[in-house]
Design an enzyme around this catalytic site. Structure first.
Site, short mmCIF file in Angstrom:
data_model
loop_
_atom_site.label_atom_id
_atom_site.label_comp_id
_atom_site.label_asym_id
_atom_site.label_seq_id
_atom_site.Cartn_x
_atom_site.Cartn_y
_atom_site.Cartn_z
N HIS A 264 27.20 81.27 40.87
CA HIS A 264 26.79 80.44 39.49
C HIS A 264 27.39 81.33 38.21
O HIS A 264 28.47 81.63 38.00
CB HIS A 264 25.44 80.36 39.76
CG HIS A 264 24.94 79.16 38.92
ND1 HIS A 264 25.43 78.63 37.97
CD2 HIS A 264 23.39 78.89 38.84
CE1 HIS A 264 24.60 77.78 37.18
NE2 HIS A 264 23.48 77.99 37.84
N HIS A 305 34.94 73.95 41.23
CA HIS A 305 33.43 73.77 40.65
C HIS A 305 32.98 72.64 41.59
O HIS A 305 33.70 71.73 41.95
CB HIS A 305 33.49 73.23 39.38
CG HIS A 305 32.28 73.06 38.43
ND1 HIS A 305 31.57 72.08 38.46
CD2 HIS A 305 31.56 74.23 37.77
CE1 HIS A 305 30.10 72.36 37.82
NE2 HIS A 305 30.30 73.53 37.40
N ASP A 362 33.90 80.09 33.44
CA ASP A 362 33.76 81.76 33.69
C ASP A 362 35.18 82.40 33.81
O ASP A 362 35.36 83.50 33.40
CB ASP A 362 33.03 81.75 34.94
CG ASP A 362 31.55 81.52 34.92
OD1 ASP A 362 30.99 81.78 33.69
OD2 ASP A 362 30.95 81.02 35.90
N1 CMC Z 1 38.94 80.22 45.71
C1 CMC Z 1 39.52 79.58 46.93
N2 CMC Z 1 39.22 78.58 47.68
C2 CMC Z 1 38.01 77.91 47.08
C3 CMC Z 1 37.32 78.14 45.79
C4 CMC Z 1 38.00 79.27 45.19
N3 CMC Z 1 37.41 79.69 43.93
N4 CMC Z 1 36.41 77.29 45.48
C5 CMC Z 1 36.43 76.43 46.62
N5 CMC Z 1 37.39 76.74 47.62
C6 CMC Z 1 37.64 75.90 48.72
C7 CMC Z 1 36.66 76.30 49.68
O1 CMC Z 1 36.89 77.31 50.51
C8 CMC Z 1 36.73 74.59 50.53
O2 CMC Z 1 37.43 74.96 51.37
P1 CMC Z 1 37.24 74.19 52.66
O3 CMC Z 1 36.89 72.77 52.51
O4 CMC Z 1 38.69 74.07 53.37
O5 CMC Z 1 36.41 74.94 53.61
C9 CMC Z 1 36.78 73.64 49.33
O6 CMC Z 1 37.48 74.57 48.28
C10 CMC Z 1 35.55 73.16 48.74
O7 CMC Z 1 34.94 74.39 48.25
P2 CMC Z 1 33.12 74.46 48.44
O8 CMC Z 1 32.87 75.90 48.53
O9 CMC Z 1 32.85 73.54 49.61
O10 CMC Z 1 32.74 73.68 47.31
P3 CMC Z 1 31.37 73.86 46.43
O11 CMC Z 1 31.29 72.72 45.63
O12 CMC Z 1 30.33 74.03 47.59
O13 CMC Z 1 31.55 75.22 45.57
C11 CMC Z 1 32.01 76.74 43.89
C12 CMC Z 1 31.75 75.28 44.19
C13 CMC Z 1 31.88 76.91 42.37
C14 CMC Z 1 30.79 77.58 44.42
C15 CMC Z 1 33.10 77.25 44.39
O14 CMC Z 1 34.26 76.71 43.84
C16 CMC Z 1 33.24 78.78 44.26
O15 CMC Z 1 32.83 79.81 44.82
N6 CMC Z 1 34.14 79.35 43.10
C17 CMC Z 1 34.12 80.90 42.76
C18 CMC Z 1 33.02 80.95 41.99
C19 CMC Z 1 33.10 80.49 40.77
O16 CMC Z 1 33.88 80.69 39.71
N7 CMC Z 1 31.81 80.12 40.29
C20 CMC Z 1 31.58 79.55 38.85
C21 CMC Z 1 31.09 77.89 38.76
S1 CMC Z 1 31.15 77.56 37.22
C22 CMC Z 1 29.72 78.25 36.44
C23 CMC Z 1 28.52 78.10 36.80
O17 CMC Z 1 28.26 76.77 37.42
O18 CMC Z 1 27.79 78.79 36.66
#
Ligand code: CMC
Length: 421
Positions: A264, A305, A362
């Site tokens: 987050h 995201h 971010d």
């Molecule tokens: N790098 C590599 N792979 C990724 C990433 C990433 N940054 N983000 C998502 N994926 C992949 C993930 O492994 C999954 O693949 P699979 O379906 O094959 O397992 C797929 O994409 C969907 O991801 P998810 O984790 O199921 O999606 P989510 O909606 O639960 O997570 C997230 C969203 C923001 C937590 C995630 O994209 C992430 O960890 N990003 C990096 C951290 C980040 O930048 N966070 C800031 C978010 S914006 C500011 C805020 O809200 O605070």
């Protein structure tokens, strides 16, 4: 005509009303589902759940749209300052000149913290993470404003709003100065919100602090872009804590805790660490491969995201702000070159295309913070200062709803069945 959804379970058909919002997806009202079928909805991570109705912020994740009370965030960045946006989010409309003057006056009256609150800082180690200090000290505000606070009175909720948004920059700057062994600052009320924050962060009693207008403008943009983002993890945490009618300052502390994590608000700090780790443009492909490897826990920080399946509109503004600030301040940051190349490579990579992974807010905010001389450990703290506006606006909206109920999810039990000793 009310649209209805029909669900058939074991031959029994149940009709559920469909609720229409003003914009965006409708929602199936499943409140009677358990009563009618004896079954729950299963949705860990709230992938398909609208936890409440709200009129504050709208996101269209597929189109990359973010509206505060109907206004596109880029227009607000261009034409308003952070206190206009704070007013808009809480009250629903932008202030006219007189309303703005009164609001500014009221907020500046509350910028100081109780002298006794200052002694809390001595209890922390000097090397404590400032987010840990924020959780503790903002939570401690509840001890100062509890017995006389009637959360059912809209006027008192409004005062709580003015109080908390006024004190957050003061507490954040105190946390920073405590960590570097400097005197804890006092606010200066003839400055704007962003200027006052910068003065408290970097000013010293021994010398005059010159406010750089480029830096103050960039800080204001950062505050606006982080002010609200509908039902994200920290806002939902504040709502859940507040749903039990808890003290609002304690609820804000719970939001700060939820924001801290790298998935987050902590991502901006993680992005810079990642760019430093990558070190140079040649190493990018290796890190991209690690991000795609399911056996590796590494993720490209600042990418992806839950809601945006397109370019995060905040990232677009932040990217431009990053270029502007570096140009205007005459800074050449090698990490920006790595970030730009990383974005370029990732956006062409099939894995990122297939998973709809784009830069989020971010990705570039850390580079702007770096240009403004903000230490990495303060990035998420500044996010929390801005997001406090959204948290308290949502808390107020929830408290004003006469049908509001305590948030109490259920579960799919997978433990042991009844057994005896
Ligand atoms: N790098 C590599 N792979 C990724 C990433 C990433 N940054 N983000 C998502 N994926 C992949 C993930 O492994 C999954 O693949 P699979 O379906 O094959 O397992 C797929 O994409 C969907 O991801 P998810 O984790 O199921 O999606 P989510 O909606 O639960 O997570 C997230 C969203 C923001 C937590 C995630 O994209 C992430 O960890 N990003 C990096 C951290 C980040 O930048 N966070 C800031 C978010 S914006 C500011 C805020 O809200 O605070």
């Amino acid at each position: 005509m009310v649209r209805k959804a029909t669900i058939t379970i074991d031959g029994k058909t149940v009709e559920l009303p469909i609720l229409e919002g003003s914009f965006g997806p409708a929602a199936i009202d499943v409140r009677s589902l358990y009563q009618e079928t004896g079954m729950f909805c299963y949705d860990p991570g709230f992938m398909s759940t609208a936890s409440c109705s709200s009129g504050i912020t709208y996101i269209d994740g597929d189109k990359g749209v973010l509206l505060y009370r109907g206004y596109p965030v880029d227009e607000l960045v261009e034409k308003c300052d952070f206190l206009d946006v704070a007013y808009l989010l809480f009250y629903g409309e932008l202030p006219n000149a007189q309303e703005k003057e009164e609001f500014e006056k009221s907020v500046t009256q509350h910028t100081m913290v109780h002298e006794q609150l200052r002694s809390f800082f001595q209890g922390f180690r000097r090397d404590a993470h400032p987010m840990a200090i924020m959780v503790g000290v903002v939570g401690a505000l509840s001890a100062f404003y509890h017995d006389n606070l009637d959360i059912y009175d809209p006027k008192q909720r409004e005062t709580a709003f003015h109080r908390i948004i006024a004190k957050m920059p003061t507490i954040a700057a105190m946390a920073y100065n405590y960590s570097r062994g400097c005197p804890l600052p006092y606010p200066q009320n003839d400055l704007t919100y962003a200027q006052n924050f910068l003065k408290m962060m970097f000013g010293l009693p021994s010398e005059k602090y010159q406010i750089n207008p480029i830096v103050a403008k960039a800080m204001d943009i950062i505050f606006i872009l982080h002010a609200d983002h509908e039902q994200n993890a920290s806002t939902s945490t504040v709502r859940l804590a507040g749903s039990s009618k808890a003290n609002p300052f304690a609820c804000i502390a719970s939001g700060i805790a939820a924001l801290w994590g790298p998935a987050h608000g902590g991502a901006n700090e993680a992005v810079l660490k990642m760019l430093e780790q990558i070190g140079s443009v040649e190493n990018i492909p290796a890190f991209i491969n690690r991000a795609k490897d399911k056996k590796d826990t590494f993720r490209l920080m600042g990418f992806g995201h839950r809601v945006y399946k397109n370019y995060d509109p905040r990232a677009r503004i932040m990217r431009k702000a990053c270029h502007d600030v570096l140009d205007q301040l005459g800074i050449q940051d090698p990490l920006l070159d790595i970030a730009l190349k990383l974005e370029e490579i990732a956006l062409k990579d099939q894995y990122f295309i297939d998973n709809k992974l784009y830069p989020n807010v971010d990705f570039y905010s850390g580079l702007v913070f770096r240009a403004l001389n903000i230490p990495t450990s303060m990035f998420t703290v500044i996010f929390s200062v801005a997001r406090t506006v959204g948290w308290i606006a949502h808390w107020n909206e929830m408290m004003a709803d006469p049908g509001q109920k305590i948030g109490r999810p259920r579960q799919l039990y997978t433990g042991s069945v009844l057994r005896h000793l």
